[in-house]
Design a protein around this motif. Structure first.
Motif, PDB file in Angstrom:
ATOM      1  N   GLU A  44     -32.878   8.247   6.909  1.00 37.02           N
ATOM      2  CA  GLU A  44     -34.040   7.601   6.111  1.00 37.02           C
ATOM      3  C   GLU A  44     -33.194   6.816   5.221  1.00 37.02           C
ATOM      4  O   GLU A  44     -34.043   5.941   5.193  1.00 37.02           O
ATOM      5  CB  GLU A  44     -34.851   8.993   4.936  1.00 37.02           C
ATOM      6  N   SER A  45     -32.329   7.092   4.331  1.00 38.19           N
ATOM      7  CA  SER A  45     -31.510   6.022   3.587  1.00 38.19           C
ATOM      8  C   SER A  45     -30.998   4.466   4.589  1.00 38.19           C
ATOM      9  O   SER A  45     -30.862   4.034   3.549  1.00 38.19           O
ATOM     10  CB  SER A  45     -30.853   6.393   2.355  1.00 38.19           C
ATOM     11  N   PHE A  46     -30.608   5.509   5.175  1.00 45.28           N
ATOM     12  CA  PHE A  46     -29.550   4.421   6.501  1.00 45.28           C
ATOM     13  C   PHE A  46     -30.915   2.889   6.491  1.00 45.28           C
ATOM     14  O   PHE A  46     -30.332   1.918   6.449  1.00 45.28           O
ATOM     15  CB  PHE A  46     -29.207   5.610   7.374  1.00 45.28           C
ATOM     16  N   TRP A  47     -31.721   3.659   7.138  1.00 48.07           N
ATOM     17  CA  TRP A  47     -32.569   2.404   7.501  1.00 48.07           C
ATOM     18  C   TRP A  47     -33.053   1.562   6.632  1.00 48.07           C
ATOM     19  O   TRP A  47     -33.723   0.518   6.766  1.00 48.07           O
ATOM     20  CB  TRP A  47     -33.229   3.230   8.873  1.00 48.07           C
ATOM     21  N   GLN A  48     -33.683   2.264   5.278  1.00 51.56           N
ATOM     22  CA  GLN A  48     -34.284   2.174   4.340  1.00 51.56           C
ATOM     23  C   GLN A  48     -33.096   0.629   4.487  1.00 51.56           C
ATOM     24  O   GLN A  48     -33.561  -0.375   4.258  1.00 51.56           O
ATOM     25  CB  GLN A  48     -34.242   2.514   3.027  1.00 51.56           C
ATOM     26  N   GLU A  49     -31.761   1.041   4.006  1.00 58.12           N
ATOM     27  CA  GLU A  49     -30.977  -0.022   3.450  1.00 58.12           C
ATOM     28  C   GLU A  49     -30.626  -1.277   4.747  1.00 58.12           C
ATOM     29  O   GLU A  49     -30.804  -2.439   4.252  1.00 58.12           O
ATOM     30  CB  GLU A  49     -29.351   0.406   3.464  1.00 58.12           C
ATOM     31  N   ARG A  50     -31.409  -0.995   5.740  1.00 61.00           N
ATOM     32  CA  ARG A  50     -30.490  -2.286   6.784  1.00 61.00           C
ATOM     33  C   ARG A  50     -32.384  -3.373   6.899  1.00 61.00           C
ATOM     34  O   ARG A  50     -32.001  -4.286   7.068  1.00 61.00           O
ATOM     35  CB  ARG A  50     -31.194  -1.764   8.711  1.00 61.00           C
ATOM     36  N   LEU A  51     -32.800  -2.616   5.806  1.00 56.18           N
ATOM     37  CA  LEU A  51     -34.039  -3.673   5.760  1.00 56.18           C
ATOM     38  C   LEU A  51     -33.480  -5.008   5.405  1.00 56.18           C
ATOM     39  O   LEU A  51     -34.078  -6.370   5.661  1.00 56.18           O
ATOM     40  CB  LEU A  51     -35.451  -3.163   5.498  1.00 56.18           C
ATOM     41  N   HIS A  52     -32.662  -4.713   4.252  1.00 53.63           N
ATOM     42  CA  HIS A  52     -32.156  -6.062   3.607  1.00 53.63           C
ATOM     43  C   HIS A  52     -31.012  -6.899   3.974  1.00 53.63           C
ATOM     44  O   HIS A  52     -29.977  -7.335   2.693  1.00 53.63           O
ATOM     45  CB  HIS A  52     -32.590  -5.612   1.990  1.00 53.63           C
ATOM     46  N   ASP A  53     -30.167  -5.922   4.762  1.00 55.40           N
ATOM     47  CA  ASP A  53     -28.755  -6.105   4.863  1.00 55.40           C
ATOM     48  C   ASP A  53     -29.141  -6.919   6.205  1.00 55.40           C
ATOM     49  O   ASP A  53     -28.992  -7.455   7.360  1.00 55.40           O
ATOM     50  CB  ASP A  53     -28.424  -4.760   5.550  1.00 55.40           C
ATOM     51  N   LEU A  54     -28.394  -8.550   5.441  1.00 56.13           N
ATOM     52  CA  LEU A  54     -28.554  -9.878   6.065  1.00 56.13           C
ATOM     53  C   LEU A  54     -27.244  -9.844   6.806  1.00 56.13           C
ATOM     54  O   LEU A  54     -26.703 -10.776   7.895  1.00 56.13           O
ATOM     55  CB  LEU A  54     -28.748 -10.837   5.656  1.00 56.13           C
ATOM     56  N   GLU A  55     -26.014  -8.796   6.897  1.00 55.27           N
ATOM     57  CA  GLU A  55     -25.283  -9.054   7.218  1.00 55.27           C
ATOM     58  C   GLU A  55     -24.665  -9.006   8.147  1.00 55.27           C
ATOM     59  O   GLU A  55     -23.567  -8.266   9.117  1.00 55.27           O
ATOM     60  CB  GLU A  55     -23.580  -8.420   6.105  1.00 55.27           C
ATOM     61  N   THR A  56     -25.528  -7.321   8.860  1.00 53.17           N
ATOM     62  CA  THR A  56     -25.628  -6.846   9.800  1.00 53.17           C
ATOM     63  C   THR A  56     -26.811  -6.900  10.778  1.00 53.17           C
ATOM     64  O   THR A  56     -27.962  -7.345  10.576  1.00 53.17           O
ATOM     65  CB  THR A  56     -26.043  -5.485   9.671  1.00 53.17           C
TER      66      THR A  56
END
Length: 265
Positions: A44-56
């Motif tokens: 849950e935490s991992f995918w939430q963080e990816r929402l705002h991850d412009l580097e990946t």
């Protein structure tokens, strides 16, 4: 070659293989990478963080160890608490688990799933929620929910599977709980590539590098358009999404060009 570890988790690992490409490992190999409560929270935490991850720009998903990709829910862990849970608590837990495939679809980065061994239950859904599937000859998939006394439609399976392989065969797999072999997965268009197990990561990286060489926003908007247009009301609605995306990308390119020259329109 893995170059950097971004964060430390208990049940998953996340690493950067090279700029723009992340590798997510389900990391409970002793129990076939089955999902316990802790893994659910960490995903849950991992995918939430990816929402705002412009580097990946692209994420590769695979299971750690030799036993298999993911056996689904860790039933031993679940049954420790299940007898004491109220109906409301069961429902809340079900909702949290089932939203993991949704979180994968909401993630703006294309996800390449590299599967060896079994992907069963929620593991099957993780593969379906990914955008591209690369499998080894020993890969196999099962909507195993019906085999343990539940309904065969669970964890978004009844949404994803008919859209990927067609309703006819999807009915069969969901009603019987039978395994889909690697050969069937290729014949039905479920997987994109079939390679030897020792070539899985290499093949996934090749695909990721190709994607990573594209316009990052173009990748995100392409995934978004496919997701939206799977459920579009018709051709006109699908075209409206595509037209918006292409206009946005052209305008962005022109603005970037103007910025480099020290001016905007």
């Amino acid at each position: 070659m893995i170059k950097e570890t971004l964060m430390t988790y208990e049940t998953i690992e996340y690493q950067v293989t090279e700029p723009g490409i992340g590798l997510l490992l389900l990391n409970r190999p002793r129990v076939y990478n089955s999902v316990n409560h802790r893994m659910m929270e960490e995903l849950e935490s991992f995918w939430q963080e990816r929402l705002h991850d412009l580097e990946t720009h692209v994420i590769i998903l695979r299971g750690n160890g030799d036993k298999g990709f993911c056996a689904g829910l860790d039933m031993r862990d679940f049954m420790k608490n299940a007898p004491q849970m109220t109906v409301d608590q069961h429902y809340a837990f079900q909702v949290r688990l089932a939203r993991l495939p949704l979180a994968m679809r909401r993630a703006p980065q294309p996800i390449i799933c590299a599967v060896h061994g079994a992907g069963a239950g929620l593991g099957f859904s993780f593969a379906m929620a990914s955008d591209v599937r690369v499998i080894s000859p020993d890969a196999r998939f099962s909507a195993a929910y019906i085999n343990i006394g539940l309904g065969g439609a669970d964890m978004a399976c009844s949404y994803f599977l008919p859209r990927i392989i067609g309703a006819g065969r999807a009915y069969e797999f969901m009603l019987t709980g039978n395994f889909m072999s690697a050969q069937e997965a290729m014949q039905l268009g479920f997987a994109s590539r079939l390679v030897e197990r020792d070539k899985l990561l290499e093949t996934a990286l090749e695909l990721a590098r190709t994607m990573n060489s594209k316009n990052p926003m173009g990748l995100r908007l392409t995934k978004e358009a496919i997701n939206v247009n799977l459920d579009a009301g018709g051709l006109e609605q699908a075209l409206q999404v595509e037209d918006r995306n292409q206009t946005l990308l052209v305008t962005r390119a022109l603005l970037d060009k103007g910025e480099k020259k020290g001016k905007y329109f």
